[in-house]
Design an enzyme around this catalytic site. Structure first.
Site, PDB file in Angstrom:
ATOM      1  CG  ASN A  35      36.182  -5.432  45.406  1.00  0.00           C
ATOM      2  OD1 ASN A  35      35.595  -6.305  46.036  1.00  0.00           O
ATOM      3  ND2 ASN A  35      37.133  -4.681  45.939  1.00  0.00           N
ATOM      4  CB  VAL A  36      38.306  -8.626  40.197  1.00  0.00           C
ATOM      5  CG1 VAL A  36      39.550  -9.409  39.809  1.00  0.00           C
ATOM      6  CG2 VAL A  36      37.112  -9.555  40.394  1.00  0.00           C
ATOM      7  CD  GLU A  37      41.903  -4.460  45.708  1.00  0.00           C
ATOM      8  OE1 GLU A  37      41.252  -3.666  46.401  1.00  0.00           O
ATOM      9  OE2 GLU A  37      42.964  -5.001  46.097  1.00  0.00           O
ATOM     10  CB  CYS A  53      32.929   5.036  42.243  1.00  0.00           C
ATOM     11  SG  CYS A  53      33.041   3.958  40.787  1.00  0.00           S
ATOM     12  CD  GLU A  98      29.575  -0.879  42.062  1.00  0.00           C
ATOM     13  OE1 GLU A  98      29.295  -0.150  43.036  1.00  0.00           O
ATOM     14  OE2 GLU A  98      30.735  -1.286  41.848  1.00  0.00           O
ATOM     15  CB  CYS A 115      29.926   1.920  39.692  1.00  0.00           C
ATOM     16  SG  CYS A 115      31.450   0.959  39.479  1.00  0.00           S
ATOM     17  CB  CYS A 155      33.706  -1.380  40.499  1.00  0.00           C
ATOM     18  SG  CYS A 155      34.799   0.056  40.593  1.00  0.00           S
TER      19      CYS A 155
END
Length: 148
Positions: free
Chosen positions: A56-58, A107, A69, A110, A67
């Protein structure tokens, strides 16, 4: 303490997922999580045996966050495409050791993303054990539903 007082045991990880679990835990260490501090890593095998991973990369604009995925599917497509056969996703607080990260469910967004790239016999490792795409996303919307 009686047997009924004990916490439920996590399911045994099937042998076919052990390498993927280790790969997902490793890639989660590279996640960019300055806001949630919840690192997520995903790993999958393609039908032809390739390994693909993502983390994940916020982003400060939360809706722009990617996400794990998403990164995995991007790597799949950039590497020549294909269909996924096995998938696992792990997550946990950034202070957890790599080996302590638990299997987590993708989620809904995803799951939809994965369904488009899932091959015949696709299996996802869930916290309850291995499941098919139909079990984790029943009645999925897909390319066949589009009037092209």
């Amino acid at each position: 303490m009686t047997p009924s007082d004990r916490a439920p045991q996590a399911p045994t990880v099937p042998a076919e997922f052990r390498t993927l679990l280790a790969e997902a835990r490793e890639i989660a260490e590279r996640a960019y999580t300055p806001y949630s501090h919840f690192r997520v890593g995903a790993a999958a095998l393609t039908a032809d045996g390739r390994l693909v991973r993502g983390c994940n990369v916020e982003n400060a604009g939360y809706g722009v966050t990617l996400c794990a995925e998403c990164g995995l599917i991007s790597e799949l497509i950039a590497g020549g495409g294909g269909k996924l056969s096995r998938f696992v996703c792990v997550g946990g607080d950034e202070h957890l050791s790599r080996d302590a990260r638990d299997v987590v469910m993708p989620c809904g967004r995803c799951r939809q993303l994965l369904s488009e790239h899932a091959g015949e016999g696709f299996v996802i490792l869930t916290p309850e054990g291995p499941r098919s795409m139909d079990e984790v996303l029943p009645q999925a919307f897909g390319p066949a539903d589009l009037a092209l």
